[in-house]
Design an enzyme around this catalytic site. Structure first.
Site, short mmCIF file in Angstrom:
data_model
loop_
_atom_site.label_atom_id
_atom_site.label_comp_id
_atom_site.label_asym_id
_atom_site.label_seq_id
_atom_site.Cartn_x
_atom_site.Cartn_y
_atom_site.Cartn_z
N SER A 204 0.81 -1.23 0.00
CA SER A 204 0.00 0.00 0.00
C SER A 204 0.84 1.28 0.00
O SER A 204 0.51 2.25 -0.69
CB SER A 204 -0.92 -0.05 1.23
OG SER A 204 -1.32 1.21 1.65
N CYS A 336 24.13 -3.42 -0.25
CA CYS A 336 25.14 -4.48 -0.20
C CYS A 336 25.38 -4.95 -1.62
O CYS A 336 24.45 -5.38 -2.29
CB CYS A 336 24.62 -5.63 0.65
SG CYS A 336 25.35 -7.20 0.25
#
Ligand code: PMP
Length: 391
Positions: A204, A336
């Site tokens: 949402s 990362c």
């Protein structure tokens, strides 16, 4: 709301006024527990039913699938993956297909399943494209699940999910296709039919609805075959697949944001496309930015709301904070960049070196952004490169 330039809409969006009004109205009036048998319970249940119907419509469901409300995209992804993998222990197959560079809420559940003995196979996404040969090669009869995102959250790449669905139909009788459409929803046109999926994740807060709410759409065939088991046990809400008292105000507000976004989809896509093209124009016409090597990492097909930009030699966090100090909000492209136990990061999977991945920011637009904001962003980027280069 001030003069900020918010270009981090893939991280989250500001809730729309319509969604906020809906939230407040339901929270004030229909505050019963949807499981209560009395009239106020029924009213809250009706709110949920209407919200489900609205969301089903926005994903083109004409087959009577189930919209199951969750606490967001992360939970929907976890439910799809664990719920599917653990549903069919009688199947011999233990292979799960995925794409290289999925969101952590897909990668981490798959890593946990790998520890349980499932075989996880990553389809390469070099250059921002699902490798078509790998799709065919890896679609073997022992595949029980394929979890493939529709739009990548770091590069904006729009993947050819229907090609995966076709390969699964041909070669994998026990497979269910799960699509994480968190970034694609109301940014690119699609339907559950054209995707050919059995499970679809929505969130949402990426579409101007409230945070902490999402949905998993489930194909009727998956329900019929009992192809999904719950990960949250308790009172048996949400057709027994997601226990816990539902949040009707948030679900109604989510549906409101979805309905508004769906009816304005064409205009919003046109707007996002205009912003993206303006950014490319500015990058190409600014000799300083070109000379600095600033470049967009462009997939062959992309959602218009995400642009991945590499600014060589500048750590993304440094640039992010420099822009933030000027009221311009972007995100770092990659938290990362290595190939770890939990799968490949999206930028490495795209083909970026670790150094380039660490120098990559993500700019993500909303239909509320303006062309002037793009211009201001490009000017600020030039100035910050000039300033930072002195250090
Ligand atoms: N999948 C993708 C592709 C996402 O970008 C995100 C949000 N960053 C999620 C899943 C998780 O959604 P949520 O924040 O609603 O848990």
């Amino acid at each position: 709301m001030g003069n900020e330039i918010y270009f981090d809409n893939s991280a989250t969006t500001r809730i729309s006024e319509e969604a906020l009004k809906t939230y407040l109205s339901v929270a004030r009036s229909e505050y019963g527990n949807p499981s209560s048998l009395h009239g106020m319970g029924k009213d809250a249940e009706t709110v949920l039913k209407n919200a489900r119907q609205t969301i089903a419509k926005t994903v083109g469901d004409t087959a009577g699938g189930t919209v199951l409300f969750t606490s967001g995209g992360t939970e929907a992804n976890n439910l799809a993956i664990f719920g599917r993998a653990h549903a069919k222990p009688r199947f011999k197959g233990k292979t799960i297909l995925t794409s290289a560079g999925e969101h952590a809420s897909v990668k981490m559940p798959l890593a946990a399943l790998a520890d349980e003995g499932y075989k996880i196979v990553e389809i390469p996404t070099t250059g921002g494209r699902l490798d078509p040969e790998a799709i065919v090669k890896y679609a073997t009869p022992d595949v029980i699940l394929a979890s493939i995102m529709l739009v990548n959250n770091e590069t904006g790449a729009l993947y050819d999910v229907p090609a995966v669905a076709a390969a699964l139909r041909r070669s994998c009788p026990d497979a269910v296709l799960h699509v994480d459409a968190t970034q694609a929803y109301l940014k690119v046109p699609f339907s559950v039919k054209t995707l050919g999926c059995g499970l679809l994740t929505l969130s949402s807060h990426k579409i101007e609805g409230p945070k902490g709410t999402g949905a998993l759409w489930i194909d009727p065939g998956v329900i019929r075959n009992r192809g999904l088991v719950p990960i949250l046990l308790g009172g048996g809400q949400e057709a027994g697949l997601r226990s816990g008292t539902e949040d009707p105000p948030s679900c109604a507000a989510f549906a409101k944001a979805a309905a508004v976004g769906y009816s304005a989809l064409a205009e919003r896509i046109a707007r996002l496309t205009e912003l993206r093209e303006r950014l490319f124009e500015k990058l190409a016409s600014n000799p300083f930015l070109s000379l600095s090597g600033v470049r967009a990492n462009l997939p062959p097909v992309a959602s218009p709301h995400i642009v991945s930009l590499t600014i060589p030699h500048f750590k993304s966090e440094t640039m992010l904070h420099a822009l933030s100090a000027r009221g311009i909000y972007v995100s770092s492209g990659s938290a990362c960049s290595s190939h770890g136990k939990h799968g490949t990061s999206a930028l490495s999977a795209f083909g970026l070196s670790d150094a380039d991945a660490d120098a990559t920011i993500r700019v993500s637009f909303s239909h509320r952004n303006t062309v002037e904001q793009i211009d201001l962003f490009c000017d600020a980027l030039s100035e910050e490169i000039t300033r930072l280069v002195r250090f």
